[in-house]
Write a protein that holds these residues in place. Structure first.
Motif, mmCIF file in Angstrom:
data_model
loop_
_atom_site.group_PDB
_atom_site.id
_atom_site.type_symbol
_atom_site.label_atom_id
_atom_site.label_comp_id
_atom_site.label_asym_id
_atom_site.label_seq_id
_atom_site.Cartn_x
_atom_site.Cartn_y
_atom_site.Cartn_z
ATOM 1 N N ASP A 271 16.900 25.482 57.487
ATOM 2 C CA ASP A 271 15.836 24.917 58.331
ATOM 3 C C ASP A 271 16.346 24.911 59.774
ATOM 4 N N ALA A 272 16.753 26.086 60.220
ATOM 5 C CA ALA A 272 17.438 26.210 61.510
ATOM 6 C C ALA A 272 16.495 26.203 62.706
ATOM 7 N N GLY A 273 15.188 26.385 62.478
ATOM 8 C CA GLY A 273 14.222 26.273 63.553
ATOM 9 C C GLY A 273 14.197 27.452 64.510
ATOM 10 N N ASP B 49 12.107 25.888 80.826
ATOM 11 C CA ASP B 49 11.466 26.149 79.540
ATOM 12 C C ASP B 49 10.875 24.842 79.029
ATOM 13 N N SER B 50 10.363 24.856 77.804
ATOM 14 C CA SER B 50 9.652 23.691 77.284
ATOM 15 C C SER B 50 10.566 22.488 77.073
ATOM 16 N N GLY C 193 6.713 31.853 74.321
ATOM 17 C CA GLY C 193 6.955 31.903 72.886
ATOM 18 C C GLY C 193 8.357 31.471 72.515
ATOM 19 N N ARG C 194 8.658 31.602 71.224
ATOM 20 C CA ARG C 194 9.931 31.124 70.697
ATOM 21 C C ARG C 194 10.565 32.179 69.801
ATOM 22 N N ASP D 140 10.059 26.778 61.034
ATOM 23 C CA ASP D 140 9.861 27.814 62.044
ATOM 24 C C ASP D 140 10.709 29.049 61.833
ATOM 25 N N VAL D 141 11.864 28.898 61.174
ATOM 26 C CA VAL D 141 12.784 30.027 61.029
ATOM 27 C C VAL D 141 12.212 31.124 60.127
ATOM 28 N N THR D 142 11.125 30.813 59.386
ATOM 29 C CA THR D 142 10.512 31.811 58.502
ATOM 30 C C THR D 142 9.438 32.636 59.198
ATOM 31 N N GLY D 143 9.065 32.248 60.421
ATOM 32 C CA GLY D 143 8.039 33.002 61.138
ATOM 33 C C GLY D 143 6.633 32.650 60.734
#
Length: 465
Positions: free
Chosen positions: A143-145, A163-164, A272-273, A313-316
């Motif tokens: 779950d590295a984000g 940045d954000s 984006g990220r 988020d790390v899964t896209g």
């Protein structure tokens, strides 16, 4: 170095990763939780909690300036950005401390440091305080984000680029904030800083903002922003940035009419990220990544390596905290409850926290038509909703998309006051597989914003009125 053996390893503590290890520990598993930064991940530290805290400050400033419209006399309104920042820090610290307290209650082995794979289910952690630990387990959850995408245009390395995360640490209000991007992050910060008192210019490569939304929604959002005094430039590609006079920055953008130069006091990149997979050494584990560096998972969130899962988020997938939370629900059911729960066909709603909010669930009109569906569409302006009129919040509209044959609700967009809350009512109807007629015939409390749903869905049969 001898491996330390655990039953499970969880890497990262975002919304899902901070809850799953607790559930695993409650189930009697020996769990190692690895975190290289602050506990709570993006949501608590640099995402939802701090940004929505600052959005609340910005809305209060906006409402105070509108006092005269309601017969309330107020003096000049100014914003103390340093005080806004301190309030934000206090809320974040409280959320972080609450989570840290929960971890200590369940006997987790919290390892602070950077994780990298040395084998399929083996991890080396470079400890924050020095040294390393080698750990392994039959179950590993990543779950590295993700983090803000670096700006890669000519000159970006020679000027300050916010940045954000870094923009929320400003203690002096930007005179003129230039923002690159037209997505959720760019829009939320753009409106926020305009309400704080900055001049704001948004520069978007595409021909419209919020490109995943229907065109009428994007157009309405742009109109609202322009009404707020924000300059919105679409079809504008940034090509280089350089220092201007003093500490100012000069941004050159390519438009359909040629090059144009913009000068501002600050530059925010909201483009984006990118996933935090580079430091993980995924190749050592045999993990398969997509073309953008995200970890590929199946519908059960298992990676290409047996026993290794990924979430958030790390899964896209949809980059929302509630998506990560649902990933946690799925993994808890599968790893502890020994069930086969899947991500297939789940409805992932979301809200863009501009004002008025944009709440979205299900298919857009464009997506539904692209699937070849016969659809019907209904739109109701917020200016026709009694509660919106009474509160003076009439900007935006409600929109629903239904299947022309079955009457099933396929999706909705609610761009209006508390749009996310109103959208959720429609989402629940979709989960219950109600048809539009059930919504048209339901009794909603008067005068609530949700009462407008009666009219929105009745219009499918009665036509616009």
């Amino acid at each position: 170095m001898t491996d330390e053996q655990f039953d499970a390893i969880v890497i990262g503590t975002s919304q899902g990763g901070r809850l799953l290890p607790i559930e695993l520990a409650r189930a009697g598993r020996q769990v190692a939780l690895v975190e290289r930064g602050r506990l709570g991940g993006v949501c608590v530290n640099t995402g939802c909690t701090p940004t929505k805290t600052m959005v609340a400050s910005a809305r209060l400033a906006y409402q105070a300036r509108r006092g005269g419209e309601y017969g309330v006399r107020v003096g000049p309104v100014s914003v103390d950005l340093a005080a806004v920042r301190e309030r934000k820090r206090a809320v974040v610290a409280g959320a972080r401390e609450n989570y840290a307290g929960r971890l200590t209650q369940h006997g987790l082995d919290l390892i602070e440091g950077e994780a990298r794979f040395t084998g399929p289910r083996s991890v080396e952690v470079t400890l924050t305080d020095g040294g390393t630990r080698q750990i392994s387990a039959p179950t590993v959850v990543i779950d590295a984000g993700a983090r803000p995408r670096p700006l890669a245009i000519d000159g970006a390395g020679a000027v300050p680029v916010l940045d954000s995360t870094s923009i929320m640490e400003l203690d002096v209000l930007p005179e003129h904030l230039l923002i690159l991007g037209g997505g959720y992050i760019a829009l939320e910060f753009g409106q926020m800083f305009r309400r704080f008192g900055s001049e704001v210019t948004i520069i978007q490569r595409s021909s419209r903002l919020l490109t995943r939304e229907d065109e009428d929604v994007s157009d309405e959002v742009a109109a609202i922003f322009r009404d707020d005094g924000i300059t919105v430039l679409t079809s504008s590609t940034p090509v280089r940035v350089e220092r201007a006079d003093g500490a100012r920055v000069r941004l050159t953008v390519h438009t359909d009419d040629g090059e144009r130069q913009l000068v501002g006091s600050h530059l925010l990149s909201g483009i984006g990220r990118i996933p935090n997979t580079d430091a993980l050494a995924p190749e050592a584990a045999g993990l398969r990544l997509d073309g953008h560096g995200f970890i590929e998972v199946d519908e059960y969130l298992q990676t290409s390596v047996a026993g290794v899962y990924a979430m958030g988020d790390v899964t896209g997938g949809p980059a929302f905290t509630h998506s990560s939370y649902d990933d946690y629900r799925i993994l808890t059911a599968n790893l502890i409850g020994h069930r086969k729960v899947s991500t297939r066909d789940r409805i992932v709603p979301y809200t863009v926290f501009i004002d008025p909010q944009l709440g979205r669930a299900g298919l857009t009109e464009r997506e539904a038509r692209a699937q070849g569906r016969a659809v019907r569409v209904s739109k109701l302006p917020m200016s026709a909703v009694v509660r919106a009129i009474e509160t003076g919040e009439t900007r935006g509209f409600m929109k629903a998309v239904v299947d022309a044959d079955s009457g099933q609700i396929l999706g909705c967009a609610v761009l209006g006051s508390e749009g996310g809350e109103v959208m959720t009512v429609i989402q629940v109807a979709m989960l219950g597989k109600l048809t539009y007629t059930a919504m048209a015939d339901a009794i909603f409390t008067h005068p609530l914003l949700a009462e407008g749903l009666n009219t929105l869905f009745a219009m499918f049969d009665a036509g616009p009125r």
